[in-house]
Motif scaffolding. Structure first.
Motif, PDB file in Angstrom:
ATOM      1  N   ALA A 123       7.175  10.329   4.998  1.00  0.00           N
ATOM      2  CA  ALA A 123       6.004  10.777   4.113  1.00  0.00           C
ATOM      3  C   ALA A 123       5.931  10.374   2.696  1.00  0.00           C
ATOM      4  CB  ALA A 123       6.097  12.433   3.687  1.00  0.00           C
ATOM      5  N   VAL A 124       7.490   9.665   2.400  1.00  0.00           N
ATOM      6  CA  VAL A 124       7.424   8.962   1.076  1.00  0.00           C
ATOM      7  C   VAL A 124       6.339   7.874   0.749  1.00  0.00           C
ATOM      8  CG1 VAL A 124       8.884   8.003  -0.545  1.00  0.00           C
ATOM      9  CG2 VAL A 124       9.610   9.940   0.834  1.00  0.00           C
ATOM     10  N   LYS A 125       6.450   6.913   1.589  1.00  0.00           N
ATOM     11  CA  LYS A 125       5.774   5.815   1.577  1.00  0.00           C
ATOM     12  C   LYS A 125       4.139   6.052   1.495  1.00  0.00           C
ATOM     13  CE  LYS A 125       4.580   1.334   3.186  1.00  0.00           C
ATOM     14  NZ  LYS A 125       3.180   1.705   3.025  1.00  0.00           N
ATOM     15  N   LEU A 126       3.580   7.143   2.520  1.00  0.00           N
ATOM     16  CA  LEU A 126       2.443   7.633   2.334  1.00  0.00           C
ATOM     17  C   LEU A 126       1.833   8.105   1.136  1.00  0.00           C
ATOM     18  CD1 LEU A 126       2.511   8.973   5.967  1.00  0.00           C
ATOM     19  CD2 LEU A 126       0.823   6.975   5.240  1.00  0.00           C
ATOM     20  N   LEU A 127       2.939   9.041   0.646  1.00  0.00           N
ATOM     21  CA  LEU A 127       2.495   9.612  -0.614  1.00  0.00           C
ATOM     22  C   LEU A 127       2.746   8.869  -1.900  1.00  0.00           C
ATOM     23  CD1 LEU A 127       4.867  12.962   0.029  1.00  0.00           C
ATOM     24  CD2 LEU A 127       2.078  13.074  -0.477  1.00  0.00           C
ATOM     25  N   LEU A 128       3.366   7.735  -1.757  1.00  0.00           N
ATOM     26  CA  LEU A 128       3.422   6.830  -2.942  1.00  0.00           C
ATOM     27  C   LEU A 128       2.143   6.005  -2.963  1.00  0.00           C
ATOM     28  CD1 LEU A 128       6.740   4.815  -2.419  1.00  0.00           C
ATOM     29  CD2 LEU A 128       6.076   6.322  -4.587  1.00  0.00           C
ATOM     30  N   ALA A 143       0.862  14.459  -4.808  1.00  0.00           N
ATOM     31  CA  ALA A 143       1.518  13.410  -4.357  1.00  0.00           C
ATOM     32  C   ALA A 143       2.786  13.194  -5.174  1.00  0.00           C
ATOM     33  CB  ALA A 143       0.668  12.379  -3.973  1.00  0.00           C
ATOM     34  N   ALA A 144       2.612  13.066  -6.297  1.00  0.00           N
ATOM     35  CA  ALA A 144       3.590  12.800  -7.273  1.00  0.00           C
ATOM     36  C   ALA A 144       4.743  14.059  -7.227  1.00  0.00           C
ATOM     37  CB  ALA A 144       3.185  12.725  -8.814  1.00  0.00           C
ATOM     38  N   GLY A 145       4.134  15.234  -7.291  1.00  0.00           N
ATOM     39  CA  GLY A 145       5.059  16.437  -7.330  1.00  0.00           C
ATOM     40  C   GLY A 145       5.854  16.536  -5.972  1.00  0.00           C
ATOM     41  N   CYS A 146       5.381  16.091  -5.097  1.00  0.00           N
ATOM     42  CA  CYS A 146       5.927  16.157  -3.857  1.00  0.00           C
ATOM     43  C   CYS A 146       7.193  15.166  -3.686  1.00  0.00           C
ATOM     44  CB  CYS A 146       5.019  15.934  -2.437  1.00  0.00           C
ATOM     45  SG  CYS A 146       5.911  15.983  -1.006  1.00  0.00           S
ATOM     46  N   ILE A 147       6.642  13.835  -4.313  1.00  0.00           N
ATOM     47  CA  ILE A 147       7.749  13.002  -3.983  1.00  0.00           C
ATOM     48  C   ILE A 147       8.824  13.101  -5.030  1.00  0.00           C
ATOM     49  CG2 ILE A 147       8.160  10.509  -4.956  1.00  0.00           C
ATOM     50  CD1 ILE A 147       5.352   9.965  -4.101  1.00  0.00           C
ATOM     51  N   SER A 148       8.442  13.827  -6.134  1.00  0.00           N
ATOM     52  CA  SER A 148       9.532  14.219  -7.177  1.00  0.00           C
ATOM     53  C   SER A 148      10.499  15.148  -6.473  1.00  0.00           C
ATOM     54  CB  SER A 148       8.992  14.623  -8.601  1.00  0.00           C
ATOM     55  OG  SER A 148       9.245  16.232  -8.530  1.00  0.00           O
ATOM     56  N   ASN A 149      10.080  16.254  -5.637  1.00  0.00           N
ATOM     57  CA  ASN A 149      10.774  17.052  -5.324  1.00  0.00           C
ATOM     58  C   ASN A 149      11.939  16.507  -4.029  1.00  0.00           C
ATOM     59  OD1 ASN A 149       9.869  19.312  -6.405  1.00  0.00           O
ATOM     60  ND2 ASN A 149       8.235  19.743  -4.959  1.00  0.00           N
ATOM     61  N   ILE A 150      11.098  15.603  -3.229  1.00  0.00           N
ATOM     62  CA  ILE A 150      12.010  14.884  -2.452  1.00  0.00           C
ATOM     63  C   ILE A 150      12.937  13.950  -3.002  1.00  0.00           C
ATOM     64  CG2 ILE A 150      11.953  13.426  -0.622  1.00  0.00           C
ATOM     65  CD1 ILE A 150       8.927  14.077  -0.063  1.00  0.00           C
ATOM     66  N   ARG A 151      12.656  13.240  -3.988  1.00  0.00           N
ATOM     67  CA  ARG A 151      13.594  12.564  -4.885  1.00  0.00           C
ATOM     68  C   ARG A 151      14.843  13.332  -5.286  1.00  0.00           C
ATOM     69  NH1 ARG A 151      16.273   8.656  -4.468  1.00  0.00           N
ATOM     70  NH2 ARG A 151      17.124   8.034  -6.258  1.00  0.00           N
ATOM     71  N   GLY A 198      -1.621   6.572  -6.059  1.00  0.00           N
ATOM     72  CA  GLY A 198      -2.289   5.473  -6.784  1.00  0.00           C
ATOM     73  C   GLY A 198      -3.987   5.746  -6.584  1.00  0.00           C
ATOM     74  N   SER A 199      -4.067   6.998  -6.258  1.00  0.00           N
ATOM     75  CA  SER A 199      -5.452   7.402  -5.871  1.00  0.00           C
ATOM     76  C   SER A 199      -6.255   7.628  -6.973  1.00  0.00           C
ATOM     77  CB  SER A 199      -5.336   8.551  -4.834  1.00  0.00           C
ATOM     78  OG  SER A 199      -6.449   9.380  -5.163  1.00  0.00           O
ATOM     79  N   PRO A 200      -7.655   7.486  -7.193  1.00  0.00           N
ATOM     80  CA  PRO A 200      -8.406   7.985  -8.345  1.00  0.00           C
ATOM     81  C   PRO A 200      -8.437   9.447  -8.358  1.00  0.00           C
ATOM     82  CG  PRO A 200      -9.788   7.055  -6.620  1.00  0.00           C
ATOM     83  CD  PRO A 200      -8.337   6.872  -6.125  1.00  0.00           C
ATOM     84  N   ASP A 201      -8.374  10.275  -7.120  1.00  0.00           N
ATOM     85  CA  ASP A 201      -8.325  11.746  -7.462  1.00  0.00           C
ATOM     86  C   ASP A 201      -7.094  12.228  -8.032  1.00  0.00           C
ATOM     87  OD1 ASP A 201      -8.258  14.349  -6.520  1.00  0.00           O
ATOM     88  OD2 ASP A 201      -9.495  13.978  -4.809  1.00  0.00           O
ATOM     89  N   GLN A 202      -7.345  12.786  -8.995  1.00  0.00           N
ATOM     90  CA  GLN A 202      -6.368  13.239  -9.930  1.00  0.00           C
ATOM     91  C   GLN A 202      -5.621  14.397  -9.235  1.00  0.00           C
ATOM     92  OE1 GLN A 202      -7.426  14.815 -13.854  1.00  0.00           O
ATOM     93  NE2 GLN A 202      -6.876  13.040 -14.761  1.00  0.00           N
ATOM     94  N   ASP A 203      -6.075  15.330  -8.592  1.00  0.00           N
ATOM     95  CA  ASP A 203      -5.594  16.428  -8.068  1.00  0.00           C
ATOM     96  C   ASP A 203      -4.452  15.770  -6.985  1.00  0.00           C
ATOM     97  OD1 ASP A 203      -6.661  18.292  -9.495  1.00  0.00           O
ATOM     98  OD2 ASP A 203      -8.415  18.610  -7.992  1.00  0.00           O
ATOM     99  N   LEU A 204      -4.870  14.921  -6.032  1.00  0.00           N
ATOM    100  CA  LEU A 204      -4.089  14.280  -5.151  1.00  0.00           C
ATOM    101  C   LEU A 204      -3.083  13.511  -5.783  1.00  0.00           C
ATOM    102  CD1 LEU A 204      -3.703  13.387  -2.362  1.00  0.00           C
ATOM    103  CD2 LEU A 204      -5.471  11.578  -2.488  1.00  0.00           C
ATOM    104  N   GLN A 205      -3.191  12.854  -6.892  1.00  0.00           N
ATOM    105  CA  GLN A 205      -2.160  12.255  -7.580  1.00  0.00           C
ATOM    106  C   GLN A 205      -1.093  13.214  -7.873  1.00  0.00           C
ATOM    107  OE1 GLN A 205      -3.209  10.439 -11.165  1.00  0.00           O
ATOM    108  NE2 GLN A 205      -4.857   9.243 -10.269  1.00  0.00           N
ATOM    109  N   GLU A 206      -1.650  14.236  -8.374  1.00  0.00           N
ATOM    110  CA  GLU A 206      -0.809  15.226  -9.065  1.00  0.00           C
ATOM    111  C   GLU A 206       0.230  15.540  -7.941  1.00  0.00           C
ATOM    112  OE1 GLU A 206      -1.654  18.642 -11.457  1.00  0.00           O
ATOM    113  OE2 GLU A 206      -2.862  16.871 -12.746  1.00  0.00           O
TER     114      GLU A 206
END
Lengths: 1045, 206
Positions: free
Chosen positions: A1006-1011, A1025-1033, A1015-1023
């Motif tokens: 998931a991490v690579k896909l979320l990363l 994805a980032a939140g999820c990565i941060s949780n995993i991290r 970079g998506s222009p869609d803000q909600d998606l950005q947020e």
């Protein structure tokens, strides 16, 4: 009466012959009373037969005293002699106390009259002493005690004898048969009232059913038979050790619609047993089902077909029979023949009687059809020939075990029905709405109109005349009102159709013209159409399409247009190359280059094309024909013809196009051939039918976006909008609203419609319109309401109330559209208030129970904005008892659209914590998880959203992990749909708050896909994805920390 | 026949018969002469007698009914029982190129033989005499024919005088074209006409 006495009456000793006595049972008493009534009334009902002298006297011991006899008798102390004597001077009644001998019904009647109160006893004594009265009365030849009690033996015998007495004797036999039948019915009726079954009643039932069994649709059963041929002396067929249990016999029954049933008949009733074991023929006696009171009741429960046919035929027939027997003595003896025959058909060897039967039908027929000598012979011939062919068809198999109610007429009708059943059987797939109406041949005995005879003569001249006579006859036939069904059927019934079709095969142009002119008229009749096809008329007409005479082409095409109204006909046209030829007729230019044969009878080329289009229109109702028309190059030709301005040309052309536009290939071609432009042009025509077909064609084609734009560009929206105001012609209104619906899928078109004030008009059409119109109106409003302005407009025009009212309908297409429209309105909070007030949400919710998945899905989609926009939505949702459980259970559906829509509803429901708790209790988590493995992006998006929402309660996050929803979700990120990405990232973000889920995500890459998503222009998606990565991290860091403190 | 006379004849005929081109008229004249000459019958100044004409109608135009062919002859011929070349070409123009009206008149002429201007009941019966195949008895056949006559009279005899006038005939035929040759074929069929033209106008000496 012999059969009844042997089989129904309850004798003290079961053995047939001998000196048994009749038990005093209600049944016996009833039978005796019936017999007494018969005998008593005999003398004045049948005075002739009453004088008939029995072959042997009936002899018994009487309790009557000689003194009881008065006038008409020679009385002494111990003897009485009747004054009435036979040919040889022997008295017909002779009493020598206590023995009495009687040799005529007349004397029997007198005796009963003399006996007064003791007549029952006398009758009983008589019957007991004369166990086979029929044999004594008519002679041993007519021994009805034999197993085969068929009257036809008697009839055969009697008809062979020529002596004058035989006639009386036959009548006698008939009367006795009648009585017998009556007694049987009586006892049967009686028996059916008894709760306990006995061997006799069961046997009776089975025999009755046997009569009504056999091949064919009319019978009640395919077969019914005993498992054992051996009958014990007590009437049972069960083995003795089973008889101890009260079991009487076992029967194998094969109804039409279910497997063979093995049935036990016992004293308590009838039930299904374990069946026959294959190898040894042994029966598994164990009871497998409920006990029914008798065989008929049992079968009625087991076989719908039995029940249907039984109620249809047997019951009515039984009552009719009874009725008839009761009525019988009052009627003239003529009728008796009918009854005897009638009875005989039910008996096993009816074939012997076939000849008599035919003769009988014939006699009846000739009696009724006296007016014309010719006709009489014709009909007679026909009856026999039909009969013959039918016999051939049926071969030796036992056909029609059910007797027709009255021979002659009923039979004729039946035969015809049979005949027509046979003909279309080559195509079992024939089941179309416009298919094959039942055939109503003119009943032979109906009052035939004078046209019948006249037409029959003309047909005779057609057959036996040269060209000149034929033309005269054809012209004269046309002087009849051929639009009238009587004349149409008359032509057919006198064999005119065959002749007319044969004429088409000749070289005589004039005869062909005349014949086609008639066929064209009478083929408006659906039955005639079918007859024409059956007689092979279509291939001939198709050949005529090649004729050099334009008038023949026209007439043939027009007739084909009429005949090809049902599928089988359309197929015949295609199979004989008719479609290609008809398409060729459309080509005006081509037609005119052909060597014109200067003929008196010629038509213009345009007319030829018009008739061709007319025929194609009829043919185009079958899919394969649409294809054939296209392949034959019909579309460009139709497009060409569309440029004319003749209405009667345009209607069939547009009609054909509209019919064909149901096919994608046509829609593409219609667009390519620039047909839309002309369709739009003709919307402005004055002709309502033309307007209707144009609108219909646009409706079909406007599924396509480009076509919708074309309609607008050619100015088609305005005429459509203005046609909306003409509501008198409902067909046209349906077509117009349909076109508006489809066109309003494009936003630009909606804007135009608003400009033309079509939306207000549409709202006005929400009431008092037929469903076909409503579906389209509501569909159009649903599309229009996708825009804010229109939603406001609809509300202001008072459109919400009628829309909500329509939610209670049953028409699926309508419900799909209504729910969509209501849903579109519910987006507006102000409208939502109205919907809520009208209880619209509850109505929508209950539509989730609709059996049709489209309705379910559409209702569910509509519920989403309702829940979003309702005040106190949570409270409202909870107020629907069982509503939440219903929604959760819909997740078990296998329809993707339903699933997606229900997920969306769940997303909205779950916004309320309390409701989320409830649906969690109903098991929403495992159900959602189960759906995770899907490739459908729409479902993925809504599922991910639902999961994301449902994570907000209790340990649902963990539960989703446990139900293996996480790994599939990760894969959603590889989808091409950003909506799916966003929803999935949000769901993963929620799920990532559980450590195990993080591990699963990480494992599934998931991490690579979320990363990438970050970079998506869609803000909600950005947020997300980032939140999820941060949780995993964070989890990774924590683990590291734990490992290397 | 010498060319000069032929040309003269063509000229004079073309003046009255407009539907044929001169070349076609010439072909028809040649045909006429070949018919006259070929048949070894007496010549009256180049006229066609009834038998030859009947044979021609039968061979070239496929007609079969003797009685009607006789009537057609009289419709072609003006009065003298023998057909000259002008009458021949005029008749053929109706056969081959006739307008509806011309054919209508022609047929009516064929049908009223006794030249009183009406088709009488007896004439109709006469013409239909052979139209029904022999039934079981002659009486029955006659009955059938009588009925056909009755039907047609009923259809056309609007004034109920037992005969059919031209006006009535015209009206009935205009209503139903099939009635044009109602009492028997007196015009060749369209296909035969085409064949005839192809033959006569391309091979004048056939």
């Amino acid at each position: 009466m012999g059969v009844a006495l042997t089989k129904s009456a309850q004798w003290t000793t079961a053995a047939g012959f001998g000196t048994g006595t009749l038990e005093i049972t209600p049944l016996n008493e009833g039978i005796l009373k019936e017999i007494i009534m018969f005998v008593e009334s005999f003398i004045y009902k049948h005075p002739q037969e009453a004088k008939y002298v029995f072959v042997e006297p009936l002899e018994w011991k009487t309790n009557l005293d000689p003194s009881a006899f008065e006038s008409g008798y020679v009385v002494s102390a111990t003897t009485v002699k009747s004054e009435e004597v036979d040919k040889n001077g022997q008295p017909l009644l002779f009493l020598s106390v206590p023995q009495i001998k009687i040799r005529s019904f007349g004397q029997l009647s007198c005796l009963l009259f003399i006996a007064k109160d003791t007549k029952l006893k006398e009758a009983q004594a008589c019957i007991e002493a004369n166990r086979n009265p029929v044999a004594k009365i008519l002679g041993m030849d007519y021994n009805t005690m034999k197993e085969d009690p068929s009257i036809l033996n008697i009839l055969d015998k009697i008809t062979k004898e020529d002596d004058p007495e035989s006639e009386v004797k036959m009548k006698m036999a008939m009367l006795l048969e009648e009585l017998d039948l009556h007694l049987l019915n009586y006892s049967l009726k009686h028996a059916s009232l008894e709760i306990h079954l006995n061997p006799v009643t069961i046997k009776k039932d089975i025999e009755l059913l046997k009569h009504f069994s056999g091949q064919g649709e009319q019978t009640v059963l395919e077969s019914i038979e005993y498992t054992s041929d051996y009958e014990f002396s007590n009437g049972c067929r069960a083995p003795p050790w089973r008889q101890l249990h009260g079991e009487i016999c076992y029967v194998l029954v094969k109804p039409h619609d279910v497997e063979t049933l093995c049935i036990t008949c016992c004293a308590e009733g009838v039930f299904l047993n374990g069946g026959k074991t294959d190898d040894e023929g042994e029966i598994n006696y164990e009871r497998k089902g409920a006990i029914y009171k008798d065989l008929v009741t049992f079968l009625k429960h087991k076989s719908a077909k039995f029940s249907e046919n039984m109620s249809k035929q047997v019951s009515t027939r039984l009552t009719e029979e009874q009725q008839k027997v009761k009525d019988q003595p009052k009627k003239a003896p003529k009728k008796k023949e009918a009854d005897a025959l009638h009875k005989s058909i039910t008996s096993s060897n009816k074939s012997k009687l076939e000849n008599n039967q035919i003769n009988f039908g014939k006699n009846q027929m000739t009696k009724r059809l006296e007016p014309s000598v010719n006709w009489k012979t014709d009909v007679d011939f026909k009856v026999i020939s039909v009969r013959d062919t039918q016999e051939k068809k049926h071969g030796g198999r036992p056909e029609k075990s059910t007797p027709p109610v009255s021979p002659g007429r009923a039979q004729l009708v039946h035969k015809n029905a049979d005949k027509t059943e046979e003909i279309p059987s080559e195509s079992s797939s024939e089941s179309e709405e416009d298919e094959e109406p039942p055939d109503h041949r003119q009943e032979a005995n109906a009052d035939l109109p004078s046209e019948y005879w006249q037409i029959q003569k003309l047909v005779k001249y057609l057959k036996g005349g040269n060209q000149t006579a034929t033309v005269i006859a054809l012209c004269s036939m046309r002087d009849f009102n051929l639009a009238q069904e009587t004349c149409q059927l008359a032509i057919r019934d006198v064999g005119g159709l065959e002749v007319l079709i044969n004429l088409l095969d000749t070289d005589e142009v004039k005869c062909k013209i005349g014949s086609l002119k008639i066929l064209k008229e009478i083929s408006y009749n659906p039955q005639i159409r079918r007859n024409i096809v059956d007689l092979g008329g279509l291939p001939v007409m198709v050949n005529i399409l090649d004729s050099p005479h334009k008038i023949l082409k026209c007439l043939a095409a027009e007739t084909i247009a009429n005949v090809a109204k049902f599928r089988r006909a359309r197929r015949v046209v295609r199979h004989h190359g008719g479609i290609t030829k008809l398409v060729a007729l459309l080509d005006c230019a081509q037609n005119s280059t052909e060597p014109a044969q200067a003929s008196l009878y010629d038509e213009r080329d345009v007319e030829v094309a018009r008739c061709g289009a007319l025929a194609l229109w009829s043919c185009s109702k079958s899919y394969a024909n649409k294809e054939a028309i296209r392949k034959a190059g019909g579309i460009p030709l139709l497009a060409q013809l569309l440029k004319t301005s003749h209405e009667n040309m345009l209607i069939p052309v547009v009609g054909t196009l509209q019919e064909c536009a149901s096919e994608e290939s046509y829609r593409a071609a219609i667009k390519a051939e620039r047909i839309i432009e002309n369709l739009v042009k003709n919307l402005n025509s004055e002709n309502e039918q033309l307007q209707e077909h144009c609108a219909m064609a646009i409706y079909q084609c406007a599924e396509d976006e480009e076509t919708r734009d074309l309609v607008r560009l050619h100015g088609g929206l305005k005429p459509l909008a203005s046609l909306l105001n003409k509501t008198d012609n409902k067909e046209r209104l349906a077509a117009v609203t349909g076109a508006i619906w489809k066109c309003s899928i494009s936003k630009e078109n909606v804007t135009k419609f608003r400009e033309y004030r079509a939306i207000e008009t549409l709202v006005g059409l929400l009431t008092d319109q037929p469903e076909e119109v409503l579906v389209n109106v509501v569909g159009a409003l649903g599309e229009c309401c996708q825009e804010y302005e229109n939603r406001v407009l609809v509300r202001k025009c008072g459109g919400i109330q009628p829309l909500v009212n329509l939610l209670v309908g049953i028409n699926q297409a309508l419900l799909v559209n209504v729910t969509k429209a209501v849903g579109a309105c519910a987006v507006e909070p102000e409208s939502m208030v109205i919907i809520d007030r009208l209880d619209g949400v509850r109505l929508l919710w209950s539509l989730l129970k609709n059996p049709h998945p489209d309705v379910k899905a559409s209702a569910a989609w509509a519920l989403c904005p309702c829940i979003q926009n309702a005040k106190d939505a949570g409270e409202m949702v909870r107020s629907f008892v069982g509503g939440l459980e219903l929604v959760v259970n819909l997740l078990k559906s296998d329809n993707k659209e339903v699933l997606a829509s229900v997920c969306a509803v769940i997303t909205n429901i779950a916004k309320d914590q309390e409701n989320l708790a409830v649906i969690t209790d109903h098991g929403v988590v495992p159900l959602l998880s189960k759906l995770a493995n899907t490739n459908n992006d729409k479902l993925r998006q809504h599922l991910a959203e639902a999961i994301s929402r449902c994570c907000m309660w209790g340990r649902n996050k963990v539960a989703f992990g446990e139900h293996k929803a996480v790994a599939p979700l990760v894969r959603y990120l590889k989808s091409n749909d950003t909506n799916v990405h966003r929803a999935t990232a949000q769901a993963l973000y929620q799920l990532s708050e559980d450590a195990n889920n993080c591990i699963t995500m990480h494992e599934n890459g998931a991490v690579k896909l979320l990363l990438d998503m970050v970079g998506s222009p869609d803000q909600d998606l950005q947020e997300a994805a980032a939140g999820c990565i941060s949780n995993i991290r964070r989890l990774a860091l924590a683990t590291e920390k734990a490992r290397y403190p | 026949m010498d060319q000069k006379a032929l040309r003269k004849l063509v000229e004079s005929i073309s003046k009255t018969v407009k539907s044929f081109k001169k070349s076609e008229v010439e072909c028809l004249i040649r045909l006429f002469h070949s018919l006259v000459e070929r048949d070894d019958v007496r010549l009256h100044n180049n006229v066609l007698d009834r038998n030859t004409f009947r044979a021609t109608l039968h061979n070239l135009f496929g007609m079969t009914d003797d009685m009607l062919m006789k009537r057609v002859f009289f419709a072609f011929d003006k009065n003298d029982n023998c057909m000259n070349v002008k009458e021949w070409i005029k008749g053929l123009s109706v056969f081959l190129r006739g307008t509806f009206e011309e054919k209508l008149k022609f047929c009516f002429k064929v049908y009223y033989l006794n030249s009183d201007g009406y088709i009488s009941r007896e004439e109709i019966f006469d013409m239909l005499k052979n139209s029904l195949h022999q039934q079981s008895s002659e009486k029955e056949t006659d009955g059938g024919i009588e009925e056909l006559v009755e039907k047609m009279l009923k259809k056309m005899d609007y004034d109920n005088d037992g005969k059919i006038s031209f006006a009535v005939f015209e009206k009935a035929v205009k209503e139903e074209t099939l009635l044009l040759e109602v009492f028997g074929q007196c015009l060749p069929e369209a296909k035969i006409c085409l064949d005839f033209e192809a033959l006569a106008f391309t091979h004048p000496d056939f």
